[in-house]
Design a protein around this motif. Structure first.
Motif, PDB file in Angstrom:
ATOM      1  N   GLY A   1      10.067   8.943  -6.373  1.00  0.00           N
ATOM      2  CA  GLY A   1       9.202   9.427  -7.437  1.00  0.00           C
ATOM      3  C   GLY A   1       8.245  10.535  -7.073  1.00  0.00           C
ATOM      4  N   ASP A   2       7.358  10.788  -8.045  1.00  0.00           N
ATOM      5  CA  ASP A   2       6.397  11.874  -7.937  1.00  0.00           C
ATOM      6  C   ASP A   2       4.975  11.382  -7.705  1.00  0.00           C
ATOM      7  OD1 ASP A   2       8.410  13.779  -8.455  1.00  0.00           O
ATOM      8  OD2 ASP A   2       8.237  13.388 -10.615  1.00  0.00           O
ATOM      9  N   SER A   3       4.817  10.085  -7.429  1.00  0.00           N
ATOM     10  CA  SER A   3       3.474   9.543  -7.227  1.00  0.00           C
ATOM     11  C   SER A   3       3.555   8.250  -6.430  1.00  0.00           C
ATOM     12  CB  SER A   3       2.806   9.243  -8.580  1.00  0.00           C
ATOM     13  OG  SER A   3       3.479   8.174  -9.219  1.00  0.00           O
ATOM     14  N   THR A   4       2.408   7.820  -5.928  1.00  0.00           N
ATOM     15  CA  THR A   4       2.368   6.547  -5.208  1.00  0.00           C
ATOM     16  C   THR A   4       2.707   5.386  -6.137  1.00  0.00           C
ATOM     17  OG1 THR A   4      -0.021   6.421  -5.556  1.00  0.00           O
ATOM     18  CG2 THR A   4       0.723   7.304  -3.455  1.00  0.00           C
ATOM     19  N   GLU A   5       2.359   5.509  -7.418  1.00  0.00           N
ATOM     20  CA  GLU A   5       2.667   4.452  -8.377  1.00  0.00           C
ATOM     21  C   GLU A   5       4.177   4.283  -8.537  1.00  0.00           C
ATOM     22  OE1 GLU A   5       0.424   6.952  -9.041  1.00  0.00           O
ATOM     23  OE2 GLU A   5      -1.378   5.715  -8.791  1.00  0.00           O
ATOM     24  N   GLN A   6       4.904   5.400  -8.578  1.00  0.00           N
ATOM     25  CA  GLN A   6       6.355   5.325  -8.696  1.00  0.00           C
ATOM     26  C   GLN A   6       6.979   4.758  -7.421  1.00  0.00           C
ATOM     27  OE1 GLN A   6       7.752   9.197  -9.903  1.00  0.00           O
ATOM     28  NE2 GLN A   6       7.055   8.917 -12.009  1.00  0.00           N
ATOM     29  N   ALA A   7       6.419   5.100  -6.269  1.00  0.00           N
ATOM     30  CA  ALA A   7       6.907   4.539  -5.009  1.00  0.00           C
ATOM     31  C   ALA A   7       6.662   3.032  -4.981  1.00  0.00           C
ATOM     32  CB  ALA A   7       6.237   5.218  -3.818  1.00  0.00           C
ATOM     33  N   GLU A   8       5.494   2.599  -5.463  1.00  0.00           N
ATOM     34  CA  GLU A   8       5.178   1.169  -5.522  1.00  0.00           C
ATOM     35  C   GLU A   8       6.170   0.435  -6.410  1.00  0.00           C
ATOM     36  OE1 GLU A   8       1.679  -1.879  -7.010  1.00  0.00           O
ATOM     37  OE2 GLU A   8       1.654   0.185  -7.695  1.00  0.00           O
ATOM     38  N   GLU A   9       6.449   0.978  -7.566  1.00  0.00           N
ATOM     39  CA  GLU A   9       7.378   0.333  -8.501  1.00  0.00           C
ATOM     40  C   GLU A   9       8.778   0.245  -7.898  1.00  0.00           C
ATOM     41  OE1 GLU A   9       8.567  -1.923 -11.423  1.00  0.00           O
ATOM     42  OE2 GLU A   9       6.479  -1.326 -11.149  1.00  0.00           O
ATOM     43  N   ALA A  10       9.209   1.293  -7.223  1.00  0.00           N
ATOM     44  CA  ALA A  10      10.520   1.280  -6.572  1.00  0.00           C
ATOM     45  C   ALA A  10      10.576   0.186  -5.516  1.00  0.00           C
ATOM     46  CB  ALA A  10      10.815   2.645  -5.945  1.00  0.00           C
ATOM     47  N   CYS A  11       9.491   0.005  -4.774  1.00  0.00           N
ATOM     48  CA  CYS A  11       9.477  -1.016  -3.723  1.00  0.00           C
ATOM     49  C   CYS A  11       9.446  -2.416  -4.327  1.00  0.00           C
ATOM     50  CB  CYS A  11       8.295  -0.801  -2.779  1.00  0.00           C
ATOM     51  SG  CYS A  11       8.802  -0.597  -1.060  1.00  0.00           S
TER      52      CYS A  11
ATOM     53  N   ALA B   1       0.853  -1.182   0.000  1.00  0.00           N
ATOM     54  CA  ALA B   1       0.000   0.000   0.000  1.00  0.00           C
ATOM     55  C   ALA B   1       0.886   1.227   0.000  1.00  0.00           C
ATOM     56  CB  ALA B   1      -0.940   0.006   1.185  1.00  0.00           C
ATOM     57  N   PHE B   2       0.257   2.371  -0.013  1.00  0.00           N
ATOM     58  CA  PHE B   2       0.999   3.600  -0.161  1.00  0.00           C
ATOM     59  C   PHE B   2       0.518   4.640   0.828  1.00  0.00           C
ATOM     60  CE2 PHE B   2      -0.196   1.507  -4.006  1.00  0.00           C
ATOM     61  CZ  PHE B   2       1.030   1.089  -4.452  1.00  0.00           C
ATOM     62  N   MET B   3       1.371   5.616   1.007  1.00  0.00           N
ATOM     63  CA  MET B   3       0.968   6.749   1.815  1.00  0.00           C
ATOM     64  C   MET B   3       1.748   7.964   1.356  1.00  0.00           C
ATOM     65  SD  MET B   3       2.926   5.909   5.377  1.00  0.00           S
ATOM     66  CE  MET B   3       3.157   7.557   5.975  1.00  0.00           C
TER      67      MET B   3
ATOM     68  N   ILE C   1       6.214  13.651   0.049  1.00  0.00           N
ATOM     69  CA  ILE C   1       7.135  12.543  -0.142  1.00  0.00           C
ATOM     70  C   ILE C   1       6.265  11.318  -0.349  1.00  0.00           C
ATOM     71  CG2 ILE C   1       8.925  11.128   0.919  1.00  0.00           C
ATOM     72  CD1 ILE C   1       9.586  13.559   2.708  1.00  0.00           C
ATOM     73  N   TYR C   2       6.434  10.629  -1.458  1.00  0.00           N
ATOM     74  CA  TYR C   2       5.649   9.433  -1.725  1.00  0.00           C
ATOM     75  C   TYR C   2       6.410   8.227  -1.203  1.00  0.00           C
ATOM     76  CZ  TYR C   2       2.791  12.535  -4.409  1.00  0.00           C
ATOM     77  OH  TYR C   2       1.964  13.570  -4.771  1.00  0.00           O
ATOM     78  N   ALA C   3       5.766   7.502  -0.311  1.00  0.00           N
ATOM     79  CA  ALA C   3       6.426   6.396   0.369  1.00  0.00           C
ATOM     80  C   ALA C   3       5.564   5.146   0.313  1.00  0.00           C
ATOM     81  CB  ALA C   3       6.695   6.784   1.824  1.00  0.00           C
ATOM     82  N   ASP C   4       6.220   4.010   0.352  1.00  0.00           N
ATOM     83  CA  ASP C   4       5.560   2.713   0.305  1.00  0.00           C
ATOM     84  C   ASP C   4       6.228   1.807   1.327  1.00  0.00           C
ATOM     85  OD1 ASP C   4       4.138   0.437  -0.522  1.00  0.00           O
ATOM     86  OD2 ASP C   4       5.482   0.036  -2.188  1.00  0.00           O
TER      87      ASP C   4
END
Length: 147
Positions: A128-138, A12-14, A25-28
């Motif tokens: 990244g600049d979005s929760t989607e980018q944070a998800e992909e990084a994780c 999930a994201f926050m 800051i987009y974090a996962d």
């Protein structure tokens, strides 16, 4: 490598607002079961994603931690041990503190709850600049060894 036997239980994201700036800051945070991966006695009472620790987000700290612990017969987290952590000091300490607050509920009402030894991996990602980018990084980070 034991990553192949992982069972991803939470993604999930926050969005964490950094107190020192107006930007987000987009974090996962991802929780991955390592041992056991099947026939578990306990599941987390609150299955939502753990909150990214604000002090880690404000410092830009990302990484992973592998923790071993026991769930008591009453559903409390006990005997938390840090197996590995990258970066070592801050992330391991924050992960242990987070895990010690978790409570558990039996997966079945048919059997009497018993203590259970577990091992899991927590991945903390900021990117990244979005929760989607944070998800992909994780997702990419979970493929990397946590040693």
């Amino acid at each position: 490598m034991y990553m192949k036997i992982l069972s991803l239980i939470t993604v999930a994201f926050m969005t964490v607002s950094a107190s020192s700036s107006a930007e987000n800051i987009y974090a996962d945070v991802q929780v991955t079961e390592l041992k056991p991966t099947t026939n578990v006695i306990w599941k987390r009472k609150n299955p939502h994603t753990p909150k990214y620790p604000i002090e880690l987000a404000n410092s830009g700290i990302r990484g992973c931690a592998v923790l071993s612990f026991e769930i008591s017969a009453s559903g409390k987290t006990e005997s938390v041990e840090i197996i590995s952590s990258v970066p070592k000091r801050k992330l391991g300490k924050s992960s242990r503190k987070m895990l010690q607050k978790w409570h558990w509920t039996p997966t079945s009402k048919l059997t009497e709850p018993a203590a259970e030894k577990r091992t899991l991996r927590l991945d903390f990602c900021i990117d990244g600049d979005s929760t989607e980018q944070a998800e992909e990084a994780c997702k990419q980070q979970t493929l990397i060894s946590c040693k």
